[in-house]
Design an enzyme around this catalytic site. Structure first.
Site, PDB file in Angstrom:
ATOM      1  N   SER A   1       0.834  -1.214   0.000  1.00 46.94           N
ATOM      2  CA  SER A   1       0.000   0.000   0.000  1.00 46.94           C
ATOM      3  C   SER A   1       0.862   1.254   0.000  1.00 46.94           C
ATOM      4  O   SER A   1       2.023   1.225   0.387  1.00 46.94           O
ATOM      5  CB  SER A   1      -0.897   0.008   1.232  1.00 46.94           C
ATOM      6  OG  SER A   1      -1.489  -1.247   1.417  1.00 46.94           O
TER       7      SER A   1
HETATM    8  N1  SAH Z   1       0.711  -5.013   4.456  1.00 45.57           N
HETATM    9  C1  SAH Z   1       1.178  -5.422   3.183  1.00 45.57           C
HETATM   10  C2  SAH Z   1       0.163  -5.199   2.084  1.00 45.57           C
HETATM   11  C3  SAH Z   1      -0.120  -6.461   1.415  1.00 45.57           C
HETATM   12  S1  SAH Z   1      -1.423  -6.496   0.267  1.00 45.57           S
HETATM   13  C4  SAH Z   1       2.519  -4.797   2.854  1.00 45.57           C
HETATM   14  O1  SAH Z   1       3.041  -3.989   3.643  1.00 45.57           O
HETATM   15  O2  SAH Z   1       3.079  -5.160   1.831  1.00 45.57           O
HETATM   16  C5  SAH Z   1      -2.567  -7.522   1.093  1.00 45.57           C
HETATM   17  C6  SAH Z   1      -2.144  -8.940   1.375  1.00 45.57           C
HETATM   18  O3  SAH Z   1      -3.240  -9.584   2.002  1.00 45.57           O
HETATM   19  C7  SAH Z   1      -1.817  -9.783   0.150  1.00 45.57           C
HETATM   20  O4  SAH Z   1      -0.521 -10.246   0.236  1.00 45.57           O
HETATM   21  C8  SAH Z   1      -2.831 -10.927   0.199  1.00 45.57           C
HETATM   22  O5  SAH Z   1      -2.319 -12.152  -0.231  1.00 45.57           O
HETATM   23  C9  SAH Z   1      -3.173 -10.961   1.676  1.00 45.57           C
HETATM   24  N2  SAH Z   1      -4.433 -11.594   2.024  1.00 45.57           N
HETATM   25  C10 SAH Z   1      -5.648 -11.504   1.437  1.00 45.57           C
HETATM   26  N3  SAH Z   1      -6.537 -12.255   2.087  1.00 45.57           N
HETATM   27  C11 SAH Z   1      -5.870 -12.824   3.139  1.00 45.57           C
HETATM   28  C12 SAH Z   1      -6.248 -13.717   4.188  1.00 45.57           C
HETATM   29  N4  SAH Z   1      -7.488 -14.211   4.306  1.00 45.57           N
HETATM   30  N5  SAH Z   1      -5.300 -14.095   5.078  1.00 45.57           N
HETATM   31  C13 SAH Z   1      -4.035 -13.632   4.987  1.00 45.57           C
HETATM   32  N6  SAH Z   1      -3.619 -12.805   4.026  1.00 45.57           N
HETATM   33  C14 SAH Z   1      -4.530 -12.404   3.101  1.00 45.57           C
END
Ligand code: SAH
Length: 288
Positions: free
Chosen positions: A130
Protein backbone atom coordinates in the site's frame (compact mmCIF):
# COMPACT_ATOMS: atom_id res chain seq x y z
CA UNK A 1 86.24 -17.94 -0.82
CA UNK A 2 84.22 -15.09 0.68
CA UNK A 3 82.16 -15.47 3.80
CA UNK A 4 78.80 -14.33 2.31
CA UNK A 5 76.06 -14.08 4.97
CA UNK A 6 73.60 -16.93 4.60
CA UNK A 7 70.05 -15.76 3.77
CA UNK A 8 67.31 -17.35 5.76
CA UNK A 9 65.12 -19.45 3.48
CA UNK A 10 61.70 -17.82 2.85
CA UNK A 11 59.74 -21.01 2.46
CA UNK A 12 58.61 -23.19 4.01
CA UNK A 13 57.83 -21.02 6.99
CA UNK A 14 58.04 -22.54 10.40
CA UNK A 15 54.87 -22.64 12.44
CA UNK A 16 56.17 -20.02 14.90
CA UNK A 17 56.92 -17.65 12.01
CA UNK A 18 53.37 -17.95 10.67
CA UNK A 19 51.89 -17.06 14.05
CA UNK A 20 53.99 -13.91 14.45
CA UNK A 21 51.56 -11.07 15.09
CA UNK A 22 51.77 -8.11 12.76
CA UNK A 23 52.35 -4.93 14.69
CA UNK A 24 51.36 -1.60 13.27
CA UNK A 25 54.01 1.04 13.86
CA UNK A 26 53.00 3.35 16.69
CA UNK A 27 53.70 7.04 16.23
CA UNK A 28 55.72 8.59 19.04
CA UNK A 29 53.36 10.45 21.36
CA UNK A 30 52.99 14.19 20.98
CA UNK A 31 55.41 15.89 23.38
CA UNK A 32 52.47 17.49 25.23
CA UNK A 33 50.54 14.24 25.41
CA UNK A 34 50.63 12.25 28.63
CA UNK A 35 52.83 9.16 28.48
CA UNK A 36 50.96 6.12 27.26
CA UNK A 37 50.77 3.00 29.37
CA UNK A 38 52.83 0.15 27.89
CA UNK A 39 51.03 -1.49 24.98
CA UNK A 40 49.23 -4.69 25.80
CA UNK A 41 50.63 -7.74 24.03
CA UNK A 42 48.99 -8.18 20.61
CA UNK A 43 47.27 -11.49 20.15
CA UNK A 44 48.11 -13.61 17.12
CA UNK A 45 45.49 -13.16 14.38
CA UNK A 46 42.78 -15.77 14.53
CA UNK A 47 41.93 -17.87 11.54
CA UNK A 48 38.18 -17.65 11.04
CA UNK A 49 36.31 -20.64 9.74
CA UNK A 50 33.80 -19.85 7.02
CA UNK A 51 30.35 -18.81 8.14
CA UNK A 52 27.66 -21.44 7.65
CA UNK A 53 25.97 -20.95 4.30
CA UNK A 54 22.69 -19.59 5.61
CA UNK A 55 24.55 -16.96 7.63
CA UNK A 56 26.50 -15.95 4.56
CA UNK A 57 23.28 -15.42 2.61
CA UNK A 58 21.84 -13.45 5.49
CA UNK A 59 24.90 -11.25 5.78
CA UNK A 60 24.99 -10.67 2.04
CA UNK A 61 21.35 -9.57 2.09
CA UNK A 62 22.05 -7.27 5.02
CA UNK A 63 25.02 -5.57 3.44
CA UNK A 64 23.53 -5.36 -0.06
CA UNK A 65 23.70 -1.84 -1.39
CA UNK A 66 20.23 -0.46 -2.05
CA UNK A 67 20.16 -0.62 -5.83
CA UNK A 68 19.43 2.71 -7.42
CA UNK A 69 19.26 4.53 -4.10
CA UNK A 70 22.89 4.48 -3.10
CA UNK A 71 23.73 5.93 0.27
CA UNK A 72 20.91 8.47 0.13
CA UNK A 73 18.08 6.17 1.13
CA UNK A 74 18.02 7.50 4.72
CA UNK A 75 17.55 11.10 3.60
CA UNK A 76 14.93 10.11 0.98
CA UNK A 77 13.08 8.29 3.73
CA UNK A 78 13.31 11.24 6.09
CA UNK A 79 11.83 13.43 3.37
CA UNK A 80 8.98 10.96 2.94
CA UNK A 81 8.27 11.15 6.69
CA UNK A 82 8.44 14.95 6.59
CA UNK A 83 5.92 15.03 3.72
CA UNK A 84 3.58 12.87 5.80
CA UNK A 85 4.07 15.21 8.76
CA UNK A 86 3.26 18.19 6.54
CA UNK A 87 0.10 16.34 5.48
CA UNK A 88 -0.98 16.14 9.11
CA UNK A 89 0.53 12.95 10.54
CA UNK A 90 1.29 13.69 14.18
CA UNK A 91 2.36 10.48 15.88
CA UNK A 92 6.09 10.90 16.59
CA UNK A 93 6.95 7.22 17.06
CA UNK A 94 5.19 6.40 13.81
CA UNK A 95 6.99 9.21 11.97
CA UNK A 96 10.29 7.89 13.35
CA UNK A 97 9.44 4.36 12.17
CA UNK A 98 8.55 5.67 8.69
CA UNK A 99 11.86 7.52 8.56
CA UNK A 100 13.69 4.41 9.62
CA UNK A 101 12.25 1.29 7.98
CA UNK A 102 13.88 0.76 4.56
CA UNK A 103 10.81 0.43 2.32
CA UNK A 104 13.03 -0.13 -0.72
CA UNK A 105 14.20 -3.42 0.78
CA UNK A 106 10.65 -4.75 0.57
CA UNK A 107 9.99 -4.01 -3.09
CA UNK A 108 11.25 -5.57 -6.27
CA UNK A 109 14.69 -4.36 -7.42
CA UNK A 110 13.11 -2.84 -10.56
CA UNK A 111 10.84 -0.62 -8.43
CA UNK A 112 13.38 0.52 -5.88
CA UNK A 113 13.55 4.07 -7.23
CA UNK A 114 9.81 4.47 -6.58
CA UNK A 115 9.98 3.06 -3.07
CA UNK A 116 9.66 6.46 -1.36
CA UNK A 117 7.01 7.94 -3.61
CA UNK A 118 3.51 7.97 -2.24
CA UNK A 119 2.36 5.17 -4.44
CA UNK A 120 1.29 1.55 -4.13
CA UNK A 121 3.57 -0.94 -5.89
CA UNK A 122 3.13 -4.49 -7.17
CA UNK A 123 4.75 -7.18 -5.01
CA UNK A 124 3.89 -10.17 -7.21
CA UNK A 125 1.05 -12.72 -7.05
CA UNK A 126 -1.41 -9.99 -7.99
CA UNK A 127 -0.83 -8.15 -4.69
CA UNK A 128 0.40 -4.67 -3.85
CA UNK A 129 2.26 -2.87 -1.09
CA UNK A 130 0.00 0.00 0.00
CA UNK A 131 0.90 3.68 -0.38
CA UNK A 132 2.94 5.01 2.55
CA UNK A 133 0.25 7.61 3.31
CA UNK A 134 -2.42 4.92 3.56
CA UNK A 135 -0.22 2.65 5.69
CA UNK A 136 0.53 5.62 7.94
CA UNK A 137 -3.13 6.61 8.22
CA UNK A 138 -4.19 3.08 9.18
CA UNK A 139 -1.44 2.66 11.76
CA UNK A 140 -2.21 6.09 13.20
CA UNK A 141 -5.85 5.07 13.65
CA UNK A 142 -4.69 1.84 15.30
CA UNK A 143 -2.43 3.71 17.74
CA UNK A 144 -5.20 6.13 18.61
CA UNK A 145 -7.25 3.39 20.31
CA UNK A 146 -7.86 3.32 24.05
CA UNK A 147 -5.11 0.68 24.35
CA UNK A 148 -2.75 2.79 22.24
CA UNK A 149 -3.31 5.87 24.34
CA UNK A 150 -2.82 3.92 27.58
CA UNK A 151 0.86 3.13 27.22
CA UNK A 152 3.94 3.87 25.20
CA UNK A 153 3.56 0.77 23.08
CA UNK A 154 0.78 -1.56 22.07
CA UNK A 155 1.29 -5.02 23.57
CA UNK A 156 0.25 -7.20 20.67
CA UNK A 157 -0.92 -6.47 17.16
CA UNK A 158 -2.32 -8.80 14.52
CA UNK A 159 -1.84 -7.88 10.88
CA UNK A 160 -3.88 -9.69 8.24
CA UNK A 161 -2.06 -9.71 4.90
CA UNK A 162 1.72 -9.61 5.42
CA UNK A 163 2.38 -9.05 1.71
CA UNK A 164 5.99 -7.97 1.47
CA UNK A 165 6.24 -7.31 5.21
CA UNK A 166 6.72 -3.53 5.12
CA UNK A 167 3.77 -2.69 7.35
CA UNK A 168 4.71 -5.52 9.71
CA UNK A 169 8.20 -3.99 10.00
CA UNK A 170 6.67 -0.61 10.90
CA UNK A 171 4.32 -2.20 13.42
CA UNK A 172 7.25 -4.05 14.99
CA UNK A 173 8.62 -0.61 16.00
CA UNK A 174 5.37 0.36 17.63
CA UNK A 175 4.18 -2.79 19.37
CA UNK A 176 5.88 -5.26 21.65
CA UNK A 177 4.81 -8.15 19.44
CA UNK A 178 3.41 -8.33 15.94
CA UNK A 179 1.74 -11.39 14.48
CA UNK A 180 1.27 -11.13 10.74
CA UNK A 181 -0.67 -13.67 8.69
CA UNK A 182 -0.34 -14.20 4.93
CA UNK A 183 -2.23 -16.72 2.80
CA UNK A 184 0.17 -16.73 -0.18
CA UNK A 185 3.13 -18.95 0.68
CA UNK A 186 5.81 -17.34 -1.56
CA UNK A 187 4.93 -13.87 -0.17
CA UNK A 188 5.06 -15.21 3.37
CA UNK A 189 8.46 -16.84 2.73
CA UNK A 190 9.95 -13.73 1.17
CA UNK A 191 8.69 -11.47 3.96
CA UNK A 192 10.06 -13.84 6.58
CA UNK A 193 13.51 -13.80 4.92
CA UNK A 194 13.42 -10.01 4.84
CA UNK A 195 12.56 -9.76 8.54
CA UNK A 196 15.50 -12.02 9.29
CA UNK A 197 17.82 -9.96 7.10
CA UNK A 198 16.71 -6.77 8.85
CA UNK A 199 17.05 -8.35 12.28
CA UNK A 200 13.40 -7.76 13.22
CA UNK A 201 12.84 -10.22 16.01
CA UNK A 202 9.42 -9.24 17.41
CA UNK A 203 7.36 -9.91 14.29
CA UNK A 204 5.98 -13.42 14.07
CA UNK A 205 5.03 -14.24 10.49
CA UNK A 206 2.41 -16.92 10.03
CA UNK A 207 1.40 -18.70 6.84
CA UNK A 208 -2.35 -19.08 7.18
CA UNK A 209 -5.82 -17.74 6.52
CA UNK A 210 -6.03 -14.45 8.38
CA UNK A 211 -9.82 -14.46 8.18
CA UNK A 212 -9.53 -16.83 11.11
CA UNK A 213 -7.26 -14.40 12.97
CA UNK A 214 -4.54 -16.19 14.86
CA UNK A 215 -5.99 -17.68 18.08
CA UNK A 216 -2.68 -18.89 19.65
CA UNK A 217 -1.54 -15.30 20.34
CA UNK A 218 -4.95 -13.70 21.00
CA UNK A 219 -6.19 -11.40 22.39
CA UNK A 220 -4.78 -8.47 20.40
CA UNK A 221 -4.68 -4.80 21.28
CA UNK A 222 -4.89 -4.02 17.61
CA UNK A 223 -5.95 -5.84 14.45
CA UNK A 224 -5.10 -4.27 11.13
CA UNK A 225 -6.10 -5.68 7.76
CA UNK A 226 -4.37 -4.94 4.47
CA UNK A 227 -7.11 -6.59 2.42
CA UNK A 228 -10.80 -5.75 2.24
CA UNK A 229 -13.72 -8.16 2.71
CA UNK A 230 -17.49 -7.93 2.57
CA UNK A 231 -17.65 -7.73 6.34
CA UNK A 232 -15.43 -8.09 9.38
CA UNK A 233 -14.77 -11.74 10.20
CA UNK A 234 -16.21 -12.79 13.57
CA UNK A 235 -12.80 -14.24 14.55
CA UNK A 236 -11.30 -10.73 14.60
CA UNK A 237 -13.99 -9.44 16.96
CA UNK A 238 -13.51 -12.50 19.18
CA UNK A 239 -9.74 -12.01 19.32
CA UNK A 240 -9.80 -8.29 20.12
CA UNK A 241 -8.79 -7.32 23.68
CA UNK A 242 -10.88 -4.81 25.69
CA UNK A 243 -9.64 -1.31 24.75
CA UNK A 244 -8.36 -2.74 21.48
CA UNK A 245 -9.19 -1.60 17.98
CA UNK A 246 -9.66 -3.11 14.52
CA UNK A 247 -8.75 -1.02 11.48
CA UNK A 248 -9.81 -2.62 8.23
CA UNK A 249 -11.09 -1.86 4.75
CA UNK A 250 -14.60 -3.24 4.29
CA UNK A 251 -17.00 -3.10 1.33
CA UNK A 252 -19.84 -0.71 1.97
CA UNK A 253 -22.44 -2.96 0.44
CA UNK A 254 -21.42 -2.10 -3.11
CA UNK A 255 -18.13 -1.97 -4.96
CA UNK A 256 -16.78 0.78 -2.72
CA UNK A 257 -14.46 0.04 0.18
CA UNK A 258 -14.31 2.20 3.28
CA UNK A 259 -11.99 2.23 6.23
CA UNK A 260 -13.80 0.83 9.24
CA UNK A 261 -12.70 1.19 12.85
CA UNK A 262 -14.13 -1.05 15.55
CA UNK A 263 -13.35 -0.47 19.23
CA UNK A 264 -13.97 -3.01 21.93
CA UNK A 265 -15.37 -1.17 24.92
CA UNK A 266 -16.69 -2.48 28.21
CA UNK A 267 -20.17 -2.51 26.73
CA UNK A 268 -19.40 -4.20 23.46
CA UNK A 269 -18.23 -2.92 20.09
CA UNK A 270 -18.32 0.58 18.63
CA UNK A 271 -17.99 1.01 14.91
CA UNK A 272 -17.02 4.13 13.00
CA UNK A 273 -16.72 4.51 9.26
CA UNK A 274 -13.97 6.61 7.69
CA UNK A 275 -12.86 7.51 4.17
CA UNK A 276 -13.08 5.44 0.99
CA UNK A 277 -10.05 3.27 0.24
CA UNK A 278 -8.94 0.71 -2.29
CA UNK A 279 -7.35 -2.51 -1.08
CA UNK A 280 -6.89 -5.95 -2.62
CA UNK A 281 -9.65 -8.41 -1.72
CA UNK A 282 -9.62 -10.40 1.50
CA UNK A 283 -9.81 -14.04 0.44
CA UNK A 284 -10.23 -17.22 2.41
CA UNK A 285 -8.10 -20.34 1.99
CA UNK A 286 -4.43 -20.76 1.24
CA UNK A 287 -2.26 -20.41 -1.86
CA UNK A 288 0.82 -22.66 -2.02
N1 SAH B 1 0.71 -5.01 4.46
C1 SAH B 1 1.18 -5.42 3.18
C2 SAH B 1 0.16 -5.20 2.08
C3 SAH B 1 -0.12 -6.46 1.41
S1 SAH B 1 -1.42 -6.50 0.27
C4 SAH B 1 2.52 -4.80 2.85
O1 SAH B 1 3.04 -3.99 3.64
O2 SAH B 1 3.08 -5.16 1.83
C5 SAH B 1 -2.57 -7.52 1.09
C6 SAH B 1 -2.14 -8.94 1.37
O3 SAH B 1 -3.24 -9.58 2.00
C7 SAH B 1 -1.82 -9.78 0.15
O4 SAH B 1 -0.52 -10.25 0.24
C8 SAH B 1 -2.83 -10.93 0.20
O5 SAH B 1 -2.32 -12.15 -0.23
C9 SAH B 1 -3.17 -10.96 1.68
N2 SAH B 1 -4.43 -11.59 2.02
C10 SAH B 1 -5.65 -11.50 1.44
N3 SAH B 1 -6.54 -12.25 2.09
C11 SAH B 1 -5.87 -12.82 3.14
C12 SAH B 1 -6.25 -13.72 4.19
N4 SAH B 1 -7.49 -14.21 4.31
N5 SAH B 1 -5.30 -14.09 5.08
C13 SAH B 1 -4.04 -13.63 4.99
N6 SAH B 1 -3.62 -12.80 4.03
C14 SAH B 1 -4.53 -12.40 3.10
Amino acid sequence: MTDAPRRAPKFPLRLDQMATPRRTPVKPPHPAAPARPPAAPVAAPLLRPQQPLQHAAELAARSRAPTGLGMDSASVRRRMAERLRADGLRHEALLAALADVPRHRFVDAALVTQAYEDTSLPIGHGQTISKPSVVARMIELLLDSAAGRRGARLARVLEVGTGCGYQAALLARLARQVVSVERVKPLHDRARDQMLALGIANARLVYGDGMLGHPPNAPYDGIIAAAGGESLPQAWLDQLAPGGRIVAPVHDGGARQVLVVVDRTEDGFERTVHEAVQFVPLRSGLVR
